[in-house]
Design a protein around this motif. Structure first.
Motif, PDB file in Angstrom:
ATOM      1  N   GLY A 135      -5.924 -69.237 -93.926  1.00 51.56           N
ATOM      2  CA  GLY A 135      -6.815 -69.225 -94.552  1.00 51.56           C
ATOM      3  C   GLY A 135      -6.723 -68.721 -95.294  1.00 51.56           C
ATOM      4  N   ILE A 136      -7.574 -68.395 -96.560  1.00 47.50           N
ATOM      5  CA  ILE A 136      -8.150 -68.317 -97.802  1.00 47.50           C
ATOM      6  C   ILE A 136      -9.032 -67.138 -97.991  1.00 47.50           C
ATOM      7  CG2 ILE A 136      -7.464 -68.728-100.905  1.00 47.50           C
ATOM      8  CD1 ILE A 136      -6.269 -71.543 -99.373  1.00 47.50           C
ATOM      9  N   GLU A 137      -8.849 -66.047 -98.591  1.00 50.10           N
ATOM     10  CA  GLU A 137     -10.564 -65.524 -98.945  1.00 50.10           C
ATOM     11  C   GLU A 137     -10.183 -64.762-100.099  1.00 50.10           C
ATOM     12  OE1 GLU A 137     -11.506 -62.997 -95.550  1.00 50.10           O
ATOM     13  OE2 GLU A 137     -10.438 -63.200 -94.382  1.00 50.10           O
ATOM     14  N   VAL A 138     -11.614 -64.129-100.561  1.00 54.77           N
ATOM     15  CA  VAL A 138     -11.763 -64.057-102.051  1.00 54.77           C
ATOM     16  C   VAL A 138     -12.864 -63.485-102.082  1.00 54.77           C
ATOM     17  CG1 VAL A 138     -10.522 -65.849-103.619  1.00 54.77           C
ATOM     18  CG2 VAL A 138     -12.895 -66.040-102.945  1.00 54.77           C
ATOM     19  N   PRO A 139     -13.959 -62.145-102.301  1.00 53.82           N
ATOM     20  CA  PRO A 139     -14.655 -61.677-102.204  1.00 53.82           C
ATOM     21  C   PRO A 139     -15.874 -62.694-102.318  1.00 53.82           C
ATOM     22  CG  PRO A 139     -13.720 -60.942-104.128  1.00 53.82           C
ATOM     23  CD  PRO A 139     -13.407 -61.908-103.259  1.00 53.82           C
ATOM     24  N   GLY A 140     -16.589 -62.528-100.342  1.00 51.63           N
ATOM     25  CA  GLY A 140     -17.965 -63.182-100.409  1.00 51.63           C
ATOM     26  C   GLY A 140     -17.713 -64.724 -99.817  1.00 51.63           C
ATOM     27  N   ILE A 141     -16.090 -65.058-100.267  1.00 54.20           N
ATOM     28  CA  ILE A 141     -15.783 -66.665 -99.942  1.00 54.20           C
ATOM     29  C   ILE A 141     -14.573 -66.787 -98.492  1.00 54.20           C
ATOM     30  CG2 ILE A 141     -15.016 -69.003-100.680  1.00 54.20           C
ATOM     31  CD1 ILE A 141     -16.530 -68.008-102.986  1.00 54.20           C
ATOM     32  N   ARG A 142     -14.695 -67.177 -97.719  1.00 56.02           N
ATOM     33  CA  ARG A 142     -13.309 -67.573 -97.315  1.00 56.02           C
ATOM     34  C   ARG A 142     -13.248 -69.063 -97.188  1.00 56.02           C
ATOM     35  NH1 ARG A 142     -10.666 -69.176 -92.285  1.00 56.02           N
ATOM     36  NH2 ARG A 142      -8.969 -67.788 -92.300  1.00 56.02           N
ATOM     37  N   PHE A 143     -12.141 -69.826 -97.373  1.00 58.22           N
ATOM     38  CA  PHE A 143     -11.993 -71.516 -97.106  1.00 58.22           C
ATOM     39  C   PHE A 143     -10.460 -71.702 -96.250  1.00 58.22           C
ATOM     40  CE2 PHE A 143      -9.155 -75.164 -98.692  1.00 58.22           C
ATOM     41  CZ  PHE A 143     -10.010 -75.744 -98.227  1.00 58.22           C
ATOM     42  N   ASP A 144     -10.948 -72.651 -95.169  1.00 60.11           N
ATOM     43  CA  ASP A 144      -9.745 -72.616 -93.885  1.00 60.11           C
ATOM     44  C   ASP A 144      -9.264 -73.698 -94.760  1.00 60.11           C
ATOM     45  OD1 ASP A 144      -8.704 -73.385 -91.687  1.00 60.11           O
ATOM     46  OD2 ASP A 144     -10.301 -73.007 -90.162  1.00 60.11           O
TER      47      ASP A 144
END
Length: 237
Positions: A135-144
């Motif tokens: 999973g990839i995360e940035v402030p407020g958003i996560r993409f699986d």
């Protein structure tokens, strides 16, 4: 050739008997397993009840068109399997319609079967790689990348498909930077000279999905340069 020990399972949706037979003969080896459907309803039933690695979909079919089938694959069945559309329709507007429906690739007839094989293999490799990426995360958003889902804080989630999922993954990987049009084209299609209308169509559709789900489009256009992901906090400023 597919170098994986696991065969690539393909669904071919084609009503032309001669072409279907040619495809069956060409892919008849241990690296591929093919199912066939000659109409849309049969295809949708098979997709709903079986798992495929790649779907090869003709546009001109009896009853439902390939565009309609692709739209139902993405929206009704919620299937993210890569789709290659094949058709004699070579106008840009036809390609745009295919991409808007959720297709990942577009092959114009007549074509060399070796080219179809290369495209099938490429989509399969992308699918496999996305399934293994953490999973990839940035402030407020996560993409699986495995589930192809986008989550925004506690606002629920959205499942993407095909090319839109790959565009989103590349943009979130590049955050807080941006990707130029050429970089995005090369990473998604493996070449820099993809028609800009193709890229714009995918980004427009992706933005609309994100806007409808989360209340903001999440993708900012850097005019004359490219695209950049915009987290919720920045969108509210």
């Amino acid at each position: 050739m597919n170098t994986s020990t696991k065969p690539i399972r393909m669904l071919v949706v084609e009503d032309h008997v001669g072409l279907a037979e040619n495809l069956s003969e060409y892919f008849e080896n241990s690296h591929y397993v093919l199912d066939f459907a000659s109409d849309g309803l049969t295809a949708l039933h098979l997709i709903a009840t079986h798992e495929y690695d790649v779907i090869v979909l003709d546009v001109m079919l009896p009853g439902l068109s390939g565009f309609d089938i692709c739209h139902r694959i993405r929206n009704d069945i919620q299937c993210t399997t890569p789709v290659i559309m094949m058709t004699a329709k070579d106008q840009l507007k036809d390609k745009e319609e295919g991409f808007r429906a959720g297709a990942d690739d577009y092959l114009v007839k007549p074509f060399d079967l070796r080219e179809l094989q290369l495209r099938v293999n490429a989509l399969y490799r992308r699918k496999e790689c996305m399934g293994k990426t953490p999973g990839i995360e940035v402030p407020g958003i996560r993409f699986d990348p495995g589930k192809l889902t986008v989550q925004v804080n506690h606002s629920g989630s959205l499942e993407l498909s095909g090319t839109m999922a790959r565009i989103f993954e590349e943009l979130i990987k590049a955050y807080p930077g941006f990707l130029s049009y050429e970089q995005l084209q090369e990473r998604i299609w493996g070449e820099k000279e993809v028609d800009m209308n193709t890229l714009r169509t995918h980004v427009y559709t992706l933005r609309k999905l994100l806007q409808d789900t989360f209340g903001f489009s999440m993708i900012k256009t850097m005019h004359g340069r490219g695209y950049r992901l915009t987290p919720p906090a920045q969108a509210e400023q």
